[in-house]
Design a protein around this motif. Structure first.
Motif, PDB file in Angstrom:
ATOM      1  N   VAL A 160       0.849  -1.198   0.000  1.00  0.00           N
ATOM      2  CA  VAL A 160       0.000   0.000   0.000  1.00  0.00           C
ATOM      3  C   VAL A 160       0.888   1.254   0.000  1.00  0.00           C
ATOM      4  O   VAL A 160       0.653   2.203  -0.758  1.00  0.00           O
ATOM      5  CB  VAL A 160      -0.948   0.001   1.225  1.00  0.00           C
ATOM      6  CG1 VAL A 160      -1.732   1.306   1.298  1.00  0.00           C
ATOM      7  CG2 VAL A 160      -1.900  -1.175   1.137  1.00  0.00           C
ATOM      8  N   ALA A 189       3.909   1.437  -1.059  1.00  0.00           N
ATOM      9  CA  ALA A 189       4.585   1.523  -2.359  1.00  0.00           C
ATOM     10  C   ALA A 189       3.629   2.093  -3.404  1.00  0.00           C
ATOM     11  O   ALA A 189       4.021   2.914  -4.240  1.00  0.00           O
ATOM     12  CB  ALA A 189       5.082   0.146  -2.767  1.00  0.00           C
ATOM     13  N   ALA A 190       2.353   1.670  -3.358  1.00  0.00           N
ATOM     14  CA  ALA A 190       1.366   2.178  -4.312  1.00  0.00           C
ATOM     15  C   ALA A 190       1.140   3.673  -4.141  1.00  0.00           C
ATOM     16  O   ALA A 190       0.800   4.379  -5.082  1.00  0.00           O
ATOM     17  CB  ALA A 190       0.047   1.433  -4.117  1.00  0.00           C
ATOM     18  N   PRO A 219       6.147  -3.231  -6.527  1.00  0.00           N
ATOM     19  CA  PRO A 219       4.876  -2.908  -5.860  1.00  0.00           C
ATOM     20  C   PRO A 219       3.718  -3.768  -6.349  1.00  0.00           C
ATOM     21  O   PRO A 219       2.885  -4.214  -5.569  1.00  0.00           O
ATOM     22  CB  PRO A 219       4.661  -1.436  -6.218  1.00  0.00           C
ATOM     23  CG  PRO A 219       6.006  -0.912  -6.520  1.00  0.00           C
ATOM     24  CD  PRO A 219       6.808  -2.051  -7.061  1.00  0.00           C
ATOM     25  N   LYS A 220       3.697  -4.043  -7.648  1.00  0.00           N
ATOM     26  CA  LYS A 220       2.578  -4.833  -8.184  1.00  0.00           C
ATOM     27  C   LYS A 220       2.604  -6.259  -7.638  1.00  0.00           C
ATOM     28  O   LYS A 220       1.569  -6.825  -7.289  1.00  0.00           O
ATOM     29  CB  LYS A 220       2.657  -4.869  -9.719  1.00  0.00           C
ATOM     30  CG  LYS A 220       1.406  -5.456 -10.350  1.00  0.00           C
ATOM     31  CD  LYS A 220       1.610  -5.814 -11.783  1.00  0.00           C
ATOM     32  CE  LYS A 220       0.447  -6.670 -12.267  1.00  0.00           C
ATOM     33  NZ  LYS A 220       0.778  -7.320 -13.524  1.00  0.00           N
ATOM     34  N   LEU A 278       1.318  -6.216  -4.140  1.00  0.00           N
ATOM     35  CA  LEU A 278      -0.135  -6.075  -4.083  1.00  0.00           C
ATOM     36  C   LEU A 278      -0.832  -7.325  -4.598  1.00  0.00           C
ATOM     37  O   LEU A 278      -1.876  -7.723  -4.092  1.00  0.00           O
ATOM     38  CB  LEU A 278      -0.575  -4.846  -4.880  1.00  0.00           C
ATOM     39  CG  LEU A 278      -0.242  -3.518  -4.196  1.00  0.00           C
ATOM     40  CD1 LEU A 278      -0.430  -2.361  -5.141  1.00  0.00           C
ATOM     41  CD2 LEU A 278      -1.117  -3.322  -2.955  1.00  0.00           C
TER      42      LEU A 278
END
Lengths: 209, 452
Positions: free
Chosen positions: B331, B333-334, B444-445, B448
């Protein structure tokens, strides 16, 4: 003028099969976009690419005319993009106000009130809020970051019909009244009906519905 | 919101985790502080013991033909680790009063009185007469006046019997003379021998212990012994025209440094050292060395074990916690919060807890350290040491004292606390970094995707 532009964007997981094939599209501020498509067609991947969570295998994504790779993906995420997730992704040890304050460039309280949270709810632990309330906090966090683009991945997926309608309405207001570019990935036809532009992702190609 | 505030809020809101980590860090802090303070305590105790054991070494330069000069002695004296010294020479001379009358010496009880030695006795030259073995081991005691010290010239300290027999007092002058028989025996004497030296009596001594019965010749009797300064001796028995010594004793601060000091001296080029004999006097230290080392090694070993176990425990716990927070990392990182910033938050969280834990550890470690130290002391079974003074351990009748390592001054000092904070923070930095690597390496992806 477009705020986001995809130029010949391709994406593959293992360099063999392209999930996204030569996508070209432009998104503008003040508009509410809905991206529809069957499960596994690459909707979330497309959203990740737009948000700088991942990089395309080929092609470029421009924000305000600038290649986001050159801008720096972390910087792009921090300054230009706000995410809203299906599972809200709130930080569980922070209050709604603190969650909003995480990347806030604007005062959190008015925004939280704007999305419909009461003063008591604002102080409560986020895990003690209902799904709808948590999604409102997530939207408030996205708005508080003052990003020009809001990317939402199934934002109403976990919500009941009434709450989903309210959240959709807030997102629509974000686009129209706050001049944000709101892009929503969804399965919901109700939500898609509210969108200004509906895009269909099918077999790796993005087309306007 | 900056990472420090996020870290603070995390620690406050996740009270259970914080309390657990606080307890672990408190135990680590107490153990480290205990070890550091005991280690320092043992090092100080060991140093005190070593210093009490009075290590020394002698240089016998009788065969060096006067090369062990006063200058050489002073150069050695200046070396770090040398506590004090005494240069010594000895021979025999005839004693004569200021007006030339031979002095009466003790002959009673002697097997024989050698020709030419009817009025003679042993002449001992010392830089510091009080450090002569006759004073330190054989019961000589100054009863009147003062001893000879470095730099004195034409001074003497004589036996109480000799003074009384010849009606001599402090301030009187006597002559030391080499007669024909002595000169013929003095093989190293050169042609321009000044065979008479006048010395002024500055002190009177008495011998408190009986002389060993093996002494048969009158001139070797204690009563006939005169201590003089090295300058007078060098005039009476000149070699190369400079002030010299036949032997020298050096007491060192720490017996552990004996070998290094001797090696250092032998590397100087002042003297042809191959003509000199070096003798170490550290039998007491050698006897105690093993026990002292055992105690130090035990504490050092414990320290390393504690550090290793603490590091492993921290890495394990933090790895589990950071992995359980992969969602939160995604989160952040997003939201565009950098990996460095996220790592800094994790570090700050642990450091904030560590500061509280180590502060409490510092407050309650003193008693624990003392208790553990005393227990270890008993376990290490460091024996009592009989300590001889500045001399050859083989000598009999030596003065002895008992040095015991039954107590250590163990207290938690500011230095220990700083050391624990430093070691603890390093440990935390290492643990958090290692624990966070697997999560922070993900995009990041990916993070997540793992959580959604």
């Amino acid at each position: 003028m477009s705020i986001l532009e995809l130029r010949n964007v391709q994406y593959s997981y293992d360099q063999k099969k392209n999930v996204l094939k030569n996508i070209n599209a432009q998104m503008e501020r003040g508009k509410f976009y809905a991206i529809l498509g069957p499960s596994g067609c690459g909707k979330t991947t497309l959203l990740s690419l737009l948000g700088g969570l991942d990089s395309p295998s080929q092609g470029t994504i421009l924000f305000d005319g600038q290649d986001i790779e050159k801008l720096g993906l972390a910087k792009h995420r921090k300054n230009n993009i706000a995410f809203i997730f299906q599972s809200y992704n709130l930080i569980d040890y922070l209050t709604p106000k603190e969650n909003v304050a995480l990347t806030s460039k604007l005062p959190p309280l008015p925004i939280l009130q704007l999305v419909g949270l009461t003063t008591e709810e604002i102080k409560r632990n986020v895990l003690k809020l209902s799904g709808g309330q948590q999604q409102r906090v997530a939207i408030a966090r996205a708005l508080a970051s003052d990003a020009k683009v809001i990317l939402a991945d199934e934002p109403t997926g976990n919500l009941d019909e009434k709450t989903a309608a309210e959240i959709t309405s807030i997102l629509k207001e974000c686009a129209h009244q706050m001049q944000k570019c709101v892009i929503v990935v969804t399965h919901s036809s109700d939500l898609a009906k509210q969108a200004d532009v509906v895009l269909q992702l099918k077999k790796g190609l993005l087309q306007e519905a | 919101m900056n990472c420090i505030k996020r870290a603070f809020l995390h620690d406050v809101r996740k009270a259970g985790k914080t309390l657990l980590l606080f307890s672990i860090l408190l135990v680590i802090g107490i153990l480290l502080l205990t070890c550091f303070s005991i280690r320092r305590g043992t090092q100080i105790a060991a140093l005190n013991i070593r210093q009490s054991l009075k290590g020394s070494f002698s240089i016998d330069a009788k065969a060096s033909d006067g090369q062990l000069t006063n200058e050489v002695l002073q150069n050695i004296r200046q070396m770090p680790g040398i506590k004090n010294y005494n240069g010594r020479s000895s021979s025999y001379a005839e004693y004569v009063s200021e007006d030339g009358a031979p002095l009466e010496v003790m002959t009673e009880g002697s097997f024989d009185v050698a020709d030419g030695f009817e009025h003679a006795g042993k002449v001992v030259a010392d830089s510091f007469s009080q450090q002569d073995e006759l004073f330190t081991q054989f019961g000589f005691q100054l009863t009147e006046g003062r001893p000879i010290v470095d730099g004195n010239e034409h001074t003497a300290v004589i036996h109480q019997w000799l003074a009384a027999r010849n009606n001599l007092n402090i301030g009187d002058t006597i002559q030391l003379r080499l007669n024909e028989q002595m000169l013929s025996e003095e093989t190293t004497a050169s042609g321009d021998v000044k065979n008479t030296v006048s010395v002024k009596i500055i002190g009177i001594f008495d011998s408190t212990r009986p002389q060993p019965e093996t002494i048969l010749l009158s001139h070797a009797f204690y009563q006939n012994t005169i201590f003089i300064d090295p300058k007078s001796f060098s005039e009476l028995f000149p070699k190369n025209g400079s002030l010299y010594y036949e032997t020298a004793d050096f007491q060192v601060d720490d017996p552990e440094t004996l070998d290094a000091l001797i090696e250092q001296i032998q590397h100087t080029e002042d003297v042809a050292w191959e003509n000199c004999a070096f003798t170490k006097h550290a039998a007491d230290y050698e006897h105690a060395k093993g026990s002292l080392q055992t105690l130090e090694q035990l504490v050092t070993f414990l320290l390393f074990i504690i550090l290793a176990v603490s590091a492993a425990l921290l890495i394990l716990i933090l790895a589990l916690w950071i992995r359980s927070r992969v969602h939160e990392t995604g989160v952040y990182a997003a939201m565009g919060i950098g990996k460095g910033n996220i790592l800094l938050q994790h570090l700050t969280e642990v450091c904030l807890i560590a500061i509280c834990a180590f502060t409490l550890a510092a407050a309650c470690s003193s008693g624990i350290a003392k208790f553990v130290g005393e227990h270890l002391l008993k376990q290490s079974a460091v024996p009592e040491f009989e300590v001889s003074h500045f001399t050859d351990a083989k000598q009999q009748n030596q003065a002895e004292e008992i040095v015991e390592l039954t107590q250590m001054q163990i207290h938690v000092s500011a230095q220990d606390i700083v050391l624990v904070y430093s070691a603890g923070m390093l440990l935390i930095l290492l643990s958090v970094s290692i624990a966070a690597i697997p999560v922070l390496r993900l995009k990041p992806k990916e993070i997540l995707t793992k959580t959604n």
